[in-house]
Design a protein around this motif. Sequence first.
Motif, PDB file in Angstrom:
ATOM      1  N   GLU A 183       0.810  -1.212   0.000  1.00 21.91           N
ATOM      2  CA  GLU A 183       0.000   0.000   0.000  1.00 21.91           C
ATOM      3  C   GLU A 183       0.844   1.263   0.000  1.00 21.91           C
ATOM      4  O   GLU A 183       0.327   2.362  -0.105  1.00 21.91           O
ATOM      5  N   ARG A 184       2.154   1.126   0.145  1.00 19.66           N
ATOM      6  CA  ARG A 184       3.000   2.314   0.291  1.00 19.66           C
ATOM      7  C   ARG A 184       3.368   2.901  -1.069  1.00 19.66           C
ATOM      8  O   ARG A 184       4.528   2.925  -1.465  1.00 19.66           O
ATOM      9  N   ASN A 185       2.380   3.391  -1.782  1.00 20.63           N
ATOM     10  CA  ASN A 185       2.669   3.935  -3.101  1.00 20.63           C
ATOM     11  C   ASN A 185       1.894   5.216  -3.386  1.00 20.63           C
ATOM     12  O   ASN A 185       1.353   5.392  -4.471  1.00 20.63           O
ATOM     13  N   TYR A 188       7.039   4.541  19.303  1.00 17.79           N
ATOM     14  CA  TYR A 188       6.210   3.332  19.279  1.00 17.79           C
ATOM     15  C   TYR A 188       5.364   3.289  18.002  1.00 17.79           C
ATOM     16  O   TYR A 188       5.296   2.262  17.319  1.00 17.79           O
ATOM     17  N   LEU A 189       4.748   4.417  17.662  1.00 14.22           N
ATOM     18  CA  LEU A 189       3.949   4.473  16.433  1.00 14.22           C
ATOM     19  C   LEU A 189       4.825   4.280  15.201  1.00 14.22           C
ATOM     20  O   LEU A 189       4.387   3.688  14.209  1.00 14.22           O
ATOM     21  N   GLU A 190       6.044   4.781  15.263  1.00  4.96           N
ATOM     22  CA  GLU A 190       6.988   4.569  14.155  1.00  4.96           C
ATOM     23  C   GLU A 190       7.131   3.080  13.862  1.00  4.96           C
ATOM     24  O   GLU A 190       7.095   2.649  12.703  1.00  4.96           O
ATOM     25  N   GLN A 191       7.298   2.297  14.919  1.00  4.27           N
ATOM     26  CA  GLN A 191       7.484   0.863  14.745  1.00  4.27           C
ATOM     27  C   GLN A 191       6.184   0.171  14.315  1.00  4.27           C
ATOM     28  O   GLN A 191       6.192  -0.687  13.422  1.00  4.27           O
ATOM     29  N   GLU A 192       5.087   0.549  14.933  1.00  2.81           N
ATOM     30  CA  GLU A 192       3.820  -0.131  14.656  1.00  2.81           C
ATOM     31  C   GLU A 192       3.276   0.197  13.269  1.00  2.81           C
ATOM     32  O   GLU A 192       2.690  -0.667  12.605  1.00  2.81           O
ATOM     33  N   LEU A 193       3.450   1.440  12.839  1.00  2.11           N
ATOM     34  CA  LEU A 193       2.918   1.855  11.544  1.00  2.11           C
ATOM     35  C   LEU A 193       3.920   1.675  10.410  1.00  2.11           C
ATOM     36  O   LEU A 193       3.562   1.731   9.236  1.00  2.11           O
ATOM     37  N   GLY A 194       5.190   1.491  10.761  1.00  7.16           N
ATOM     38  CA  GLY A 194       6.209   1.325   9.733  1.00  7.16           C
ATOM     39  C   GLY A 194       6.464   2.584   8.937  1.00  7.16           C
ATOM     40  O   GLY A 194       6.651   2.532   7.714  1.00  7.16           O
ATOM     41  N   VAL A 195       6.461   3.748   9.619  1.00  6.86           N
ATOM     42  CA  VAL A 195       6.683   5.028   8.958  1.00  6.86           C
ATOM     43  C   VAL A 195       7.779   5.788   9.700  1.00  6.86           C
ATOM     44  O   VAL A 195       8.106   5.472  10.846  1.00  6.86           O
ATOM     45  N   PRO A 196       8.374   6.805   9.075  1.00  8.78           N
ATOM     46  CA  PRO A 196       9.437   7.569   9.731  1.00  8.78           C
ATOM     47  C   PRO A 196       8.918   8.369  10.931  1.00  8.78           C
ATOM     48  O   PRO A 196       7.719   8.663  11.041  1.00  8.78           O
ATOM     49  N   PHE A 197       9.860   8.739  11.814  1.00  4.75           N
ATOM     50  CA  PHE A 197       9.531   9.513  13.019  1.00  4.75           C
ATOM     51  C   PHE A 197      10.410  10.747  13.090  1.00  4.75           C
ATOM     52  O   PHE A 197      11.612  10.694  12.806  1.00  4.75           O
ATOM     53  N   LEU A 198       9.805  11.875  13.475  1.00  7.58           N
ATOM     54  CA  LEU A 198      10.540  13.119  13.686  1.00  7.58           C
ATOM     55  C   LEU A 198      10.373  13.573  15.125  1.00  7.58           C
ATOM     56  O   LEU A 198       9.239  13.695  15.616  1.00  7.58           O
ATOM     57  N   GLU A 199      11.494  13.827  15.798  1.00  4.90           N
ATOM     58  CA  GLU A 199      11.487  14.351  17.161  1.00  4.90           C
ATOM     59  C   GLU A 199      11.485  15.873  17.099  1.00  4.90           C
ATOM     60  O   GLU A 199      12.457  16.486  16.649  1.00  4.90           O
ATOM     61  N   THR A 226      11.378   0.752  -4.094  1.00  2.88           N
ATOM     62  CA  THR A 226      11.190   1.859  -3.157  1.00  2.88           C
ATOM     63  C   THR A 226       9.847   2.535  -3.452  1.00  2.88           C
ATOM     64  O   THR A 226       9.290   2.396  -4.537  1.00  2.88           O
ATOM     65  N   ALA A 227       9.351   3.269  -2.464  1.00  7.40           N
ATOM     66  CA  ALA A 227       8.117   4.033  -2.643  1.00  7.40           C
ATOM     67  C   ALA A 227       8.063   5.084  -1.551  1.00  7.40           C
ATOM     68  O   ALA A 227       8.741   4.977  -0.519  1.00  7.40           O
ATOM     69  N   ALA A 228       7.262   6.115  -1.773  1.00 12.10           N
ATOM     70  CA  ALA A 228       7.063   7.131  -0.740  1.00 12.10           C
ATOM     71  C   ALA A 228       6.374   6.480   0.460  1.00 12.10           C
ATOM     72  O   ALA A 228       5.526   5.603   0.294  1.00 12.10           O
ATOM     73  N   PRO A 229       6.720   6.883   1.673  1.00  7.45           N
ATOM     74  CA  PRO A 229       6.108   6.271   2.855  1.00  7.45           C
ATOM     75  C   PRO A 229       4.626   6.605   2.952  1.00  7.45           C
ATOM     76  O   PRO A 229       4.165   7.621   2.436  1.00  7.45           O
ATOM     77  N   ARG A 230       3.885   5.735   3.631  1.00 11.63           N
ATOM     78  CA  ARG A 230       2.462   5.958   3.810  1.00 11.63           C
ATOM     79  C   ARG A 230       2.178   7.063   4.816  1.00 11.63           C
ATOM     80  O   ARG A 230       1.040   7.519   4.945  1.00 11.63           O
ATOM     81  N   GLY A 231       3.188   7.495   5.544  1.00 10.21           N
ATOM     82  CA  GLY A 231       2.959   8.549   6.527  1.00 10.21           C
ATOM     83  C   GLY A 231       4.219   8.886   7.283  1.00 10.21           C
ATOM     84  O   GLY A 231       5.314   8.406   6.972  1.00 10.21           O
ATOM     85  N   VAL A 232       4.071   9.730   8.296  1.00  7.31           N
ATOM     86  CA  VAL A 232       5.169  10.123   9.162  1.00  7.31           C
ATOM     87  C   VAL A 232       4.583  10.461  10.526  1.00  7.31           C
ATOM     88  O   VAL A 232       3.459  10.959  10.628  1.00  7.31           O
TER      89      VAL A 232
END
Length: 249
Positions: free
Chosen positions: A6-8, A72-83, A137-143
């Motif tokens: 779905e990551r497209n 935690y959401l980064e890991q569960e959703l499989g998307v990048p994380f920004l602090e 590769t593909a654009a991430p589904r979210g962040v």
Amino acid sequence: MLSASERNPTPVMDPSRTKVSALNHNHTHHHTVPSASAQQQLANSSMPPQFIQHIWVVTGPAGSGKSTVGRYLEQELGVPFLEGDDFHPPANKAKMSTGTPLTDADRWDWLISLRSAATTLLSTPVPIPTPTNPTATAAPRGVVVACSALKKKYRDVMRVAAYGSPNVHIHFVYLKLEAETLYARVSARQAHYMKQSMVESQLRDLEEPRGDEWDALTVPVKVEMGMGDVQREVMLAVRGVVEEYEKAS
């Protein structure tokens, strides 16, 4: 975790690098009714749900657990994380370390930089190997973004990320804690620049999401809850939104 197939989505560009007039209030949604946000955003979108990218902004004062929940959401959703703290300029950190509250002007460039980083990530392909194409590769589904976003006008600055980008939908996850719990957590931090006086300042500035902020979810965090409990409650709220999109796809 969201499926790799779905990551497209169509990559997004930040539609605004200029100031918006929104940078100019305490009734909340409960996390058990997240569908209003999803339904409203879906109704306003012309994009098929499978092509939508999500920005999940974890909000709350210092000590609320934004960073831990965000990772935690980064890991569960499989998307990048920004602090969000990483995007404060040295001058802001210096002010906070001495107990000097930040002004709206101090936060302006910080919010824009964080927003720009989020939209850049949405446009940056990530590896999603498949059995037939291990280098795909593909654009991430979210962040996921950890950002205090204390005031509605700060959240409005982050909302600009979706202006002119029908494939980008933004959601705020507000971690609601009692003041005493926030003070105790921040006091336990030995090397962090954020002090208790700054928490008091943040609580004075805090404008909890109101009913008209339909893209915001409130997750009450009780003093007896461990971080695992908090993470499960947050994931329940987020999954409720994701499921609304999946139903519409």
